[in-house]
Design a protein around this motif. Structure first.
Motif, mmCIF file in Angstrom:
data_model
loop_
_atom_site.group_PDB
_atom_site.id
_atom_site.type_symbol
_atom_site.label_atom_id
_atom_site.label_comp_id
_atom_site.label_asym_id
_atom_site.label_seq_id
_atom_site.Cartn_x
_atom_site.Cartn_y
_atom_site.Cartn_z
ATOM 1 N N GLU A 111 0.804 -1.310 -0.091
ATOM 2 C CA GLU A 111 -0.109 0.161 0.031
ATOM 3 C C GLU A 111 1.016 1.270 -0.045
ATOM 4 O O GLU A 111 1.987 1.222 0.490
ATOM 5 C CB GLU A 111 -0.810 0.044 1.124
ATOM 6 C CG GLU A 111 -2.117 -1.310 1.246
ATOM 7 C CD GLU A 111 -2.938 -1.379 2.605
ATOM 8 O OE1 GLU A 111 -2.600 -0.154 3.498
ATOM 9 O OE2 GLU A 111 -3.568 -2.187 2.695
ATOM 10 N N LEU A 112 0.179 2.316 -0.490
ATOM 11 C CA LEU A 112 0.976 3.624 -0.580
ATOM 12 C C LEU A 112 1.960 4.125 0.679
ATOM 13 O O LEU A 112 2.891 4.439 0.459
ATOM 14 C CB LEU A 112 0.014 4.592 -0.921
ATOM 15 C CG LEU A 112 0.312 6.141 -1.081
ATOM 16 C CD1 LEU A 112 1.680 6.279 -2.005
ATOM 17 C CD2 LEU A 112 -0.699 7.027 -1.220
ATOM 18 N N PHE A 113 0.999 3.946 1.873
ATOM 19 C CA PHE A 113 1.682 4.861 2.783
ATOM 20 C C PHE A 113 2.603 3.730 3.487
ATOM 21 O O PHE A 113 3.599 4.070 4.362
ATOM 22 C CB PHE A 113 0.666 5.221 4.121
ATOM 23 C CG PHE A 113 0.159 6.522 3.541
ATOM 24 C CD1 PHE A 113 0.989 7.553 3.595
ATOM 25 C CD2 PHE A 113 -1.018 6.764 2.880
ATOM 26 C CE1 PHE A 113 0.912 8.826 3.104
ATOM 27 C CE2 PHE A 113 -1.418 7.926 2.586
ATOM 28 C CZ PHE A 113 -0.588 8.982 2.645
ATOM 29 N N LYS A 152 -8.637 6.015 -0.770
ATOM 30 C CA LYS A 152 -7.889 6.235 0.494
ATOM 31 C C LYS A 152 -6.484 5.431 0.373
ATOM 32 O O LYS A 152 -6.235 4.464 -0.718
ATOM 33 C CB LYS A 152 -8.501 5.688 1.621
ATOM 34 C CG LYS A 152 -9.015 4.167 1.609
ATOM 35 C CD LYS A 152 -9.786 3.655 2.800
ATOM 36 C CE LYS A 152 -10.464 2.374 2.486
ATOM 37 N NZ LYS A 152 -11.248 1.714 3.589
ATOM 38 N N PRO A 153 -5.557 5.719 1.151
ATOM 39 C CA PRO A 153 -4.242 4.973 1.068
ATOM 40 C C PRO A 153 -4.235 3.595 1.126
ATOM 41 O O PRO A 153 -3.456 2.758 0.105
ATOM 42 C CB PRO A 153 -3.440 5.573 2.267
ATOM 43 C CG PRO A 153 -4.149 6.739 2.600
ATOM 44 C CD PRO A 153 -5.451 6.638 2.501
ATOM 45 N N ILE A 215 -5.766 12.816 0.679
ATOM 46 C CA ILE A 215 -4.461 12.064 0.423
ATOM 47 C C ILE A 215 -3.206 12.684 0.085
ATOM 48 O O ILE A 215 -2.016 12.726 0.804
ATOM 49 C CB ILE A 215 -4.704 11.021 -0.625
ATOM 50 C CG1 ILE A 215 -6.007 9.972 -0.360
ATOM 51 C CG2 ILE A 215 -3.492 10.076 -1.008
ATOM 52 C CD1 ILE A 215 -6.516 9.060 -1.628
ATOM 53 N N ILE A 219 0.144 12.650 2.210
ATOM 54 C CA ILE A 219 1.533 12.634 1.644
ATOM 55 C C ILE A 219 2.464 13.732 2.010
ATOM 56 O O ILE A 219 3.627 13.343 2.273
ATOM 57 C CB ILE A 219 1.321 12.322 -0.050
ATOM 58 C CG1 ILE A 219 0.556 11.056 -0.269
ATOM 59 C CG2 ILE A 219 2.739 12.405 -0.807
ATOM 60 C CD1 ILE A 219 0.273 11.099 -1.687
#
Length: 297
Positions: A111-113, A152-153, A215, A219
């Motif tokens: 995932e992104l985060f 969402k992330p 988001i 970031i």
């Protein structure tokens, strides 16, 4: 004589056609993720050895006809979007007496985060690349008449573990087809990311851009723009809260980044930036605006 209106009977099938047994074609492996309504597993094609992700939805959690309709809509939306490069690729659906299985591309990069935490400090230029990638994916969805409604992330994943991996949108369980000008009233989404007009039960695809604005703020700063200890408090902040650009690290973030965040988080959806406007903003298009020094240092 009055006639009582009974609820429509619950169907027994999601798919309007019969399928093979999933286990004849794939072998399920380790669990990759657990959601409220589904579990995602690693799965391997029994003939080719190719690996995929399999989202398995227990049918005992589909309590009403609407629930069956929602899963079928998710499948149709994924089929509709599947050739887009920034959308997770859908492969096939299977159904048996107990489960509906959605087999899709395996995105191994996480995932992104998770990636941001793993990476540590990153630069504003790198943030530009992430935001641009997300907005391009949303623009692709909107161009084909799909509103995601739960950006969402956790629903943004990298396709590989490489540093230059592509970010892709996953989980279309709350997504809908829409026509220009169509208005929606059902309140769906995740608390920190939901747009004010969704809370007011009168919204369209502009709500996705609000979520991207949230988001983007996270970031750049590591925290959501609107937060509180309770869901009710979060929603009050979303409706009336003030954007904080004074706390760290905002003083060292470019004015151009802050300008774009403000335009994505405009509470008036008619004035809020569209995906095209975001992608045309100087912070996105001008390589000389976003600093390349690490944030938070």
């Amino acid at each position: 004589m009055s006639i009582s209106s009974a609820a429509p009977p619950k169907p027994t099938q999601v798919l309007p056609y019969a399928t093979k047994d999933l286990h004849e074609v794939y072998t399920l492996g380790t669990k990759l993720g657990q959601g409220q309504f589904a579990t995602t597993y690693l799965c391997t094609h029994n003939t080719t050895g190719e690996t995929y992700a399999c989202k398995s939805i227990p049918k005992n959690k589909l309590l009403f006809k609407e629930d069956y309709d929602c899963v079928w809509r998710e499948i149709r939306i994924m089929q509709h979007l599947s050739e887009l490069p920034k959308i997770v690729k859908f492969h096939d659906a299977y159904e048996d007496s107990f489960f509906v299985h959605l087999v899709m591309e395996l995105c191994e990069g996480g995932e992104l985060f998770d990636r941001i935490v793993q990476k540590g400090y990153y630069s504003e230029q790198e943030a530009v690349k992430l935001v641009k990638n997300i907005v391009e994916a949303v623009q692709d969805c909107h161009s084909l008449g799909v509103m995601h409604r739960d950006l969402k992330p956790e629903n943004l994943v990298f396709d590989t573990v490489e540093d230059d991996a592509d970010l892709k949108i996953v989980d279309f369980g709350l997504s809908v087809f829409y026509k220009p000008g169509e208005i929606f009233s059902d309140v769906v989404g995740s608390p920190y990311y939901v747009a004010p007009e969704v809370l007011n039960k009168h919204y369209g695809p502009e709500a996705d851009l609000w979520s991207v604005g949230v988001i983007s703020y996270i970031i750049l700063s590591g925290v959501p723009p609107f937060w509180a200890d309770t869901e009710k408090g979060i929603f009050a902040q979303i409706s009336h809260g003030i954007l904080d650009f004074q706390s760290e690290p905002w003083p060292v973030i470019s004015d151009s980044a802050k300008d774009l965040i403000r335009k994505m988080l405009d509470r008036n959806p008619g004035k809020r930036f569209t995906a095209h406007q975001v992608l045309s903003h100087p912070w996105i298009v001008d390589d000389n605006i976003a600093p390349n020094k690490p944030l938070g240092v």
